[in-house]
Scaffold this motif. Structure first.
Motif, short mmCIF file in Angstrom:
data_model
loop_
_atom_site.label_atom_id
_atom_site.label_comp_id
_atom_site.label_asym_id
_atom_site.label_seq_id
_atom_site.Cartn_x
_atom_site.Cartn_y
_atom_site.Cartn_z
N ILE A 44 -0.53 33.00 19.19
CA ILE A 44 -1.21 33.12 17.84
C ILE A 44 -2.35 32.61 17.68
O ILE A 44 -3.53 33.09 17.31
CB ILE A 44 -0.41 33.13 16.47
CG1 ILE A 44 0.69 34.27 16.47
CG2 ILE A 44 -1.25 33.10 15.31
CD1 ILE A 44 1.94 34.06 15.50
N SER A 45 -2.08 31.31 18.05
CA SER A 45 -3.51 30.21 17.79
C SER A 45 -4.35 30.56 18.70
O SER A 45 -5.79 30.35 18.71
CB SER A 45 -3.16 28.68 17.99
OG SER A 45 -2.37 28.70 19.05
N CYS A 48 -6.22 34.07 17.63
CA CYS A 48 -6.80 34.13 16.25
C CYS A 48 -7.60 32.74 15.91
O CYS A 48 -7.19 31.81 15.73
CB CYS A 48 -5.74 34.04 15.14
SG CYS A 48 -6.32 33.94 13.43
N SER A 50 -9.13 31.82 13.35
CA SER A 50 -9.13 31.02 11.96
C SER A 50 -7.62 30.48 11.96
O SER A 50 -7.43 30.02 10.85
CB SER A 50 -9.47 32.02 10.78
OG SER A 50 -8.04 33.00 10.81
N ILE A 51 -6.96 30.40 12.88
CA ILE A 51 -5.83 29.61 12.76
C ILE A 51 -5.40 28.78 14.20
O ILE A 51 -5.93 29.00 15.25
CB ILE A 51 -4.49 30.53 12.70
CG1 ILE A 51 -4.67 31.16 11.67
CG2 ILE A 51 -3.14 29.66 13.11
CD1 ILE A 51 -3.25 32.32 11.53
N SER A 52 -4.99 27.37 13.84
CA SER A 52 -4.89 26.51 15.07
C SER A 52 -3.58 26.25 15.31
O SER A 52 -2.89 26.07 14.15
CB SER A 52 -5.86 25.46 14.87
OG SER A 52 -5.62 24.80 13.79
N GLU A 111 -7.43 40.38 14.85
CA GLU A 111 -7.18 40.09 13.24
C GLU A 111 -5.64 40.57 13.25
O GLU A 111 -5.04 39.47 12.26
CB GLU A 111 -7.93 41.04 12.41
CG GLU A 111 -7.66 40.82 11.01
CD GLU A 111 -8.11 39.38 10.46
OE1 GLU A 111 -7.14 38.81 9.57
OE2 GLU A 111 -9.04 38.67 10.96
N CYS A 114 -4.12 36.91 13.35
CA CYS A 114 -4.40 36.16 12.15
C CYS A 114 -3.58 36.75 11.02
O CYS A 114 -3.01 35.86 10.24
CB CYS A 114 -5.83 36.40 11.72
SG CYS A 114 -7.17 35.85 12.86
N THR A 115 -3.26 37.92 10.76
CA THR A 115 -2.33 38.66 9.72
C THR A 115 -0.99 37.98 9.85
O THR A 115 -0.40 37.39 9.05
CB THR A 115 -2.38 40.03 9.85
OG1 THR A 115 -3.52 40.31 9.68
CG2 THR A 115 -1.52 40.55 8.73
N GLY A 117 -0.08 35.32 11.85
CA GLY A 117 -0.27 33.76 11.69
C GLY A 117 -0.05 33.36 10.18
O GLY A 117 0.83 32.62 9.82
N ARG A 118 -1.20 34.09 9.43
CA ARG A 118 -1.05 33.59 7.87
C ARG A 118 0.43 33.98 7.27
O ARG A 118 0.79 33.09 6.30
CB ARG A 118 -2.15 34.37 7.24
CG ARG A 118 -3.34 33.90 7.54
CD ARG A 118 -4.41 34.45 6.67
NE ARG A 118 -4.67 35.87 6.90
CZ ARG A 118 -5.60 36.28 7.84
NH1 ARG A 118 -6.43 35.82 8.49
NH2 ARG A 118 -5.78 37.75 7.76
N ALA A 133 -3.68 26.98 9.16
CA ALA A 133 -5.11 27.86 9.05
C ALA A 133 -6.23 26.70 8.72
O ALA A 133 -6.30 25.88 8.43
CB ALA A 133 -5.03 28.52 7.49
#
Length: 134
Positions: A44-45, A48, A50-52, A111, A114-115, A117-118, A133
Protein backbone atom coordinates in the motif's frame (compact mmCIF):
# COMPACT_ATOMS: atom_id res chain seq x y z
CA UNK A 1 13.50 -53.09 33.99
CA UNK A 2 10.58 -51.74 35.97
CA UNK A 3 7.65 -50.08 34.22
CA UNK A 4 8.52 -46.71 35.78
CA UNK A 5 12.08 -46.85 34.47
CA UNK A 6 10.87 -47.95 31.06
CA UNK A 7 8.40 -45.05 30.83
CA UNK A 8 11.09 -42.62 32.04
CA UNK A 9 13.54 -43.92 29.43
CA UNK A 10 10.95 -43.62 26.65
CA UNK A 11 10.18 -40.04 27.72
CA UNK A 12 13.86 -39.06 27.72
CA UNK A 13 14.38 -40.62 24.29
CA UNK A 14 11.22 -38.99 22.90
CA UNK A 15 12.02 -35.41 23.95
CA UNK A 16 14.52 -34.72 21.13
CA UNK A 17 12.14 -36.27 18.58
CA UNK A 18 9.26 -34.10 19.82
CA UNK A 19 11.47 -31.02 19.75
CA UNK A 20 12.33 -31.64 16.11
CA UNK A 21 8.72 -32.20 15.04
CA UNK A 22 8.07 -28.55 14.26
CA UNK A 23 5.58 -27.40 11.67
CA UNK A 24 6.91 -25.36 8.75
CA UNK A 25 7.12 -21.67 9.66
CA UNK A 26 4.41 -20.93 7.10
CA UNK A 27 2.05 -22.89 9.40
CA UNK A 28 2.96 -20.87 12.49
CA UNK A 29 0.14 -18.34 12.11
CA UNK A 30 1.42 -15.84 14.69
CA UNK A 31 4.53 -15.42 12.55
CA UNK A 32 3.21 -15.94 9.02
CA UNK A 33 0.18 -13.68 9.49
CA UNK A 34 2.22 -10.81 10.90
CA UNK A 35 4.64 -10.96 7.97
CA UNK A 36 1.61 -10.94 5.67
CA UNK A 37 0.21 -7.79 7.33
CA UNK A 38 3.58 -6.06 6.99
CA UNK A 39 3.80 -7.08 3.31
CA UNK A 40 0.32 -5.69 2.55
CA UNK A 41 1.12 -2.44 4.35
CA UNK A 42 4.37 -2.17 2.40
CA UNK A 43 2.54 -2.69 -0.89
CA UNK A 44 0.00 0.00 0.00
CA UNK A 45 2.73 2.48 0.96
CA UNK A 46 4.65 1.78 -2.27
CA UNK A 47 1.64 2.57 -4.47
CA UNK A 48 -0.07 5.37 -2.53
CA UNK A 49 1.86 8.64 -2.35
CA UNK A 50 -0.29 9.98 0.50
CA UNK A 51 0.43 7.04 2.84
CA UNK A 52 3.78 5.95 4.19
CA UNK A 53 4.82 2.79 5.91
CA UNK A 54 5.79 2.72 9.56
CA UNK A 55 9.04 1.00 8.75
CA UNK A 56 10.68 1.22 12.17
CA UNK A 57 7.62 -0.37 13.73
CA UNK A 58 7.70 -3.14 11.11
CA UNK A 59 11.43 -3.74 11.65
CA UNK A 60 10.90 -3.99 15.41
CA UNK A 61 8.08 -6.48 14.92
CA UNK A 62 10.16 -8.53 12.48
CA UNK A 63 12.99 -8.79 15.03
CA UNK A 64 10.41 -9.87 17.61
CA UNK A 65 9.08 -12.51 15.21
CA UNK A 66 12.60 -13.83 14.68
CA UNK A 67 13.05 -14.06 18.43
CA UNK A 68 9.69 -15.80 18.78
CA UNK A 69 10.65 -18.31 16.07
CA UNK A 70 13.97 -18.96 17.83
CA UNK A 71 12.10 -19.52 21.11
CA UNK A 72 9.84 -22.01 19.32
CA UNK A 73 12.94 -23.98 18.36
CA UNK A 74 13.60 -22.70 14.82
CA UNK A 75 17.23 -22.06 13.97
CA UNK A 76 18.42 -18.92 12.21
CA UNK A 77 19.09 -21.12 9.16
CA UNK A 78 15.47 -22.37 9.15
CA UNK A 79 14.15 -18.82 9.54
CA UNK A 80 16.37 -17.52 6.73
CA UNK A 81 15.28 -20.41 4.46
CA UNK A 82 11.62 -19.51 5.08
CA UNK A 83 12.15 -15.78 4.47
CA UNK A 84 14.30 -16.31 1.36
CA UNK A 85 12.17 -19.08 -0.16
CA UNK A 86 10.88 -18.22 -3.62
CA UNK A 87 7.91 -20.53 -3.06
CA UNK A 88 7.00 -18.70 0.16
CA UNK A 89 7.41 -15.31 -1.54
CA UNK A 90 5.12 -16.48 -4.36
CA UNK A 91 2.57 -17.81 -1.86
CA UNK A 92 2.60 -14.55 0.12
CA UNK A 93 2.39 -12.48 -3.08
CA UNK A 94 -0.63 -14.48 -4.32
CA UNK A 95 -2.35 -14.20 -0.94
CA UNK A 96 -1.71 -10.44 -0.95
CA UNK A 97 -3.01 -9.97 -4.49
CA UNK A 98 -6.19 -11.82 -3.52
CA UNK A 99 -6.68 -9.56 -0.50
CA UNK A 100 -6.09 -6.42 -2.53
CA UNK A 101 -8.46 -7.55 -5.29
CA UNK A 102 -11.16 -8.45 -2.74
CA UNK A 103 -10.87 -4.90 -1.43
CA UNK A 104 -11.19 -3.24 -4.83
CA UNK A 105 -7.52 -2.41 -5.31
CA UNK A 106 -6.16 -2.21 -8.83
CA UNK A 107 -2.55 -1.64 -9.84
CA UNK A 108 -3.90 0.54 -12.65
CA UNK A 109 -5.50 2.85 -10.07
CA UNK A 110 -3.07 4.07 -7.37
CA UNK A 111 -5.92 5.83 -5.57
CA UNK A 112 -7.46 2.43 -4.84
CA UNK A 113 -4.38 1.66 -2.71
CA UNK A 114 -4.93 4.95 -0.88
CA UNK A 115 -8.60 4.15 -0.28
CA UNK A 116 -7.75 0.78 1.24
CA UNK A 117 -4.85 2.25 3.21
CA UNK A 118 -7.02 4.98 4.75
CA UNK A 119 -9.63 2.37 5.64
CA UNK A 120 -7.00 0.17 7.31
CA UNK A 121 -5.54 3.14 9.22
CA UNK A 122 -8.99 4.26 10.37
CA UNK A 123 -9.84 0.76 11.60
CA UNK A 124 -6.42 0.50 13.29
CA UNK A 125 -6.34 -2.96 11.74
CA UNK A 126 -3.45 -5.42 11.77
CA UNK A 127 -2.40 -3.82 8.47
CA UNK A 128 -3.29 -0.26 9.42
CA UNK A 129 -0.90 -0.18 12.38
CA UNK A 130 1.97 -0.31 9.87
CA UNK A 131 0.68 2.70 7.89
CA UNK A 132 0.60 6.43 8.42
CA UNK A 133 -1.27 9.08 6.41
CA UNK A 134 1.11 11.82 5.21
Amino acid sequence: MSVVRLVAAICVISIPVLAEAKPPLRDVKEIDNELYYIAIANEISKHCPSISGRRLKAIGVIWGLKSKANNLGYSDTEIRAYVDSDAEKDRMRAKGKDYLAQNGVSYDNPESFCTLGRKEIERNSAIGVYLRAN
